[in-house]
Design a protein around this motif. Sequence first.
Motif, PDB file in Angstrom:
ATOM      1  N   ILE A   1      -2.070  14.197  -4.205  1.00  0.00           N
ATOM      2  CA  ILE A   1      -1.139  13.083  -4.489  1.00  0.00           C
ATOM      3  C   ILE A   1       0.078  14.180  -5.041  1.00  0.00           C
ATOM      4  CG2 ILE A   1      -0.275  11.407  -6.292  1.00  0.00           C
ATOM      5  CD1 ILE A   1      -3.858  11.562  -5.591  1.00  0.00           C
TER       6      ILE A   1
ATOM      7  N   THR B   1      -0.479   0.405  -3.985  1.00  0.00           N
ATOM      8  CA  THR B   1      -2.087   0.587  -3.820  1.00  0.00           C
ATOM      9  C   THR B   1      -2.477   1.618  -3.216  1.00  0.00           C
ATOM     10  OG1 THR B   1      -2.440  -1.678  -4.052  1.00  0.00           O
ATOM     11  CG2 THR B   1      -4.214  -0.507  -2.946  1.00  0.00           C
ATOM     12  N   ILE B   2      -3.358   2.460  -3.859  1.00  0.00           N
ATOM     13  CA  ILE B   2      -3.750   3.792  -2.726  1.00  0.00           C
ATOM     14  C   ILE B   2      -5.218   3.528  -2.390  1.00  0.00           C
ATOM     15  CG2 ILE B   2      -4.535   6.179  -3.244  1.00  0.00           C
ATOM     16  CD1 ILE B   2      -2.458   6.749  -5.219  1.00  0.00           C
ATOM     17  N   GLN B   3      -5.494   3.603  -0.902  1.00  0.00           N
ATOM     18  CA  GLN B   3      -6.876   3.005  -0.557  1.00  0.00           C
ATOM     19  C   GLN B   3      -7.266   4.502   0.111  1.00  0.00           C
ATOM     20  OE1 GLN B   3      -7.757  -0.847   0.517  1.00  0.00           O
ATOM     21  NE2 GLN B   3      -5.553  -1.614   0.504  1.00  0.00           N
TER      22      GLN B   3
ATOM     23  N   HIS C   1       0.224   7.305   3.605  1.00  0.00           N
ATOM     24  CA  HIS C   1      -0.048   8.610   3.624  1.00  0.00           C
ATOM     25  C   HIS C   1      -0.125   9.455   4.908  1.00  0.00           C
ATOM     26  CE1 HIS C   1      -3.916   7.192   4.895  1.00  0.00           C
ATOM     27  NE2 HIS C   1      -4.212   8.214   5.478  1.00  0.00           N
TER      28      HIS C   1
ATOM     29  N   ASP D   1       0.923  -1.172   0.068  1.00  0.00           N
ATOM     30  CA  ASP D   1       0.042  -0.029  -0.108  1.00  0.00           C
ATOM     31  C   ASP D   1       0.684   1.400   0.107  1.00  0.00           C
ATOM     32  OD1 ASP D   1      -2.473  -1.568   0.183  1.00  0.00           O
ATOM     33  OD2 ASP D   1      -2.918  -0.717   1.925  1.00  0.00           O
TER      34      ASP D   1
ATOM     35  N   VAL E   1     -12.962  12.506  -3.493  1.00  0.00           N
ATOM     36  CA  VAL E   1     -13.555  11.188  -3.953  1.00  0.00           C
ATOM     37  C   VAL E   1     -14.934  10.900  -3.572  1.00  0.00           C
ATOM     38  CG1 VAL E   1     -13.051   8.852  -3.982  1.00  0.00           C
ATOM     39  CG2 VAL E   1     -11.393  10.239  -3.905  1.00  0.00           C
TER      40      VAL E   1
ATOM     41  N   PHE F   1      -6.607   1.960  -7.361  1.00  0.00           N
ATOM     42  CA  PHE F   1      -6.858   3.137  -6.407  1.00  0.00           C
ATOM     43  C   PHE F   1      -8.444   2.986  -5.908  1.00  0.00           C
ATOM     44  CE2 PHE F   1      -8.996   7.141  -5.328  1.00  0.00           C
ATOM     45  CZ  PHE F   1      -8.067   8.184  -5.080  1.00  0.00           C
TER      46      PHE F   1
ATOM     47  N   TRP G   1      -6.599   9.360 -13.426  1.00  0.00           N
ATOM     48  CA  TRP G   1      -7.291   8.874 -12.468  1.00  0.00           C
ATOM     49  C   TRP G   1      -8.421   7.892 -13.072  1.00  0.00           C
ATOM     50  CZ3 TRP G   1      -3.722   8.909  -8.519  1.00  0.00           C
ATOM     51  CH2 TRP G   1      -2.932  10.101  -8.629  1.00  0.00           C
TER      52      TRP G   1
ATOM     53  N   PHE H   1      -8.485   2.754 -10.940  1.00  0.00           N
ATOM     54  CA  PHE H   1      -6.980   2.629 -10.810  1.00  0.00           C
ATOM     55  C   PHE H   1      -6.151   4.021 -11.317  1.00  0.00           C
ATOM     56  CE2 PHE H   1      -7.319   0.698 -15.541  1.00  0.00           C
ATOM     57  CZ  PHE H   1      -8.785   0.132 -15.262  1.00  0.00           C
ATOM     58  N   TYR H   2      -5.087   4.031 -10.996  1.00  0.00           N
ATOM     59  CA  TYR H   2      -4.308   5.225 -11.714  1.00  0.00           C
ATOM     60  C   TYR H   2      -3.268   4.763 -12.587  1.00  0.00           C
ATOM     61  CZ  TYR H   2      -0.562   3.863  -8.361  1.00  0.00           C
ATOM     62  OH  TYR H   2       0.482   3.209  -7.641  1.00  0.00           O
TER      63      TYR H   2
END
Length: 457
Positions: free
Chosen positions: A131, A120-122, A81, A78, A177, A201, A145, A184-185
């Motif tokens: 970002i 992975t961005i969660q 952040h 992951d 969001v 994402f 994105w 996904f990115y």
Amino acid sequence: MSGNRRRFFQDAAFFGAGFLGLAESLGGNTPANDPQTAREMEQGRHHSPYSKHAKKQVAPVPAGPDPFLPMVAPDLVDLPHEVDGGVKVFRLVAEPVKRKIAPFKTIDVWGYNGSSPGPTIQVQQGDRVRIIFENKLPESTSIHWHGLEVPIEQDGVPWISQKPIAPGEKYVYEFTVHQEGTFFYHSHGAMQEMMGMIGFFVAHPERTYKPRADHDFGVILQEWAVLPNNSVPNTAAMEYNWLTFNGVSAPAITPMIAKLGSRVRLRIINMGMDHHPIHLHGNQFVLTGTEGGRAPESTWYPMNTVLVGVAQARVVEFEAKYPGSWMVHCHLPHHMMNSMMDLLRDRAIETANTTDAKALSQMETLAESVPFEHVHHSPIAENANSVPGFPQDAFMEMGMDEAVVKPETHGLPPNWSAGMMGMMTLVRVLPDTEYERMMRRIEGKKTDENVEHPHKS
Ligand SMILES: [Cu+2]
């Protein structure tokens, strides 16, 4: 307006000043702000805090989003952040990456933060995200994105919504969001996409999906054209010889571990040139979501193979009712194989007139490169060499259990890895005790069992 509802508003207006005074004495909780009390009032069960039926107020329940179960993408990490004034801040660096896709094959690809696919961005529905992106590639790039409804200036398309981000430059994306689902990115350059520049994402819903899942897994489908003795994929190719889940080819892919009786969610996204029919053994699943988010339950129907087209996300869920190691794989026959050309070096694979002796000698060569446990094949008939069409799969079974050993492979039958190639992994459904033992093993805690499993010398 119903009578109860009208009465609530009348009471609220009449007792407004009283509410404030009471709120102060209860540490800031106004009954009208408390969702439970407000609902009771609306339903006429709780008219006034001054009535003798009034219950003592408890601490306020924040009306924030539900806690979420993070998705686990095997063989990927992951992206961490920080929080800055309520904004979730991620740092993403595009850069060249070396990715070991098989025990004997490492390729030069591009990705993010040392990983390809990227980390992975969660996030959660409603989050504001920033970002901070840095380009360490030798050429310009940008990030799109995929599936997210963001303002046009955040859309990440070079020359259309922004200037390309030059090598060495930074760029900051920021948006809220408001959706939930599997997104996904990725780079918006076609060749960069085929060099591996994609990542999950995931936007978890504000309110937990029903029915609730106990396990949430993610898989990214990719394909590569890598010539023998070469490490750089040919991104202009139309045919592929390496197929990966999360940047790893079977049997090196880490199996998914689920508890017997649990509900399993599997999210699959595709960034390649082919569509992949992903099949699950021994179980039926329902399609609960696409790249557009959660699908209404009225649309769910049983299936066990889901076609994941290029640029699509498919989310399936199933009840893990049956113990066992169940395969999850792309069913395109050529996607259930790996390239052996590297191992064969200067020996060509012969498609005709291959004899048992020739094939075995080729496999001896392979054994020098990879710690195969054996260089024999499964049983063949005495007259095999005289049958037109022989061999097909006879020489393709090369176990390398020890080369790909990890806690998640513990307890699989000997030579299990011989049956696994390409886009293929396992969902291992384990009964309670075995599951707990496996979790301890994965967490690296010493148990009686993880001392056995010696590596062959
Ligand atoms: Cu496929």
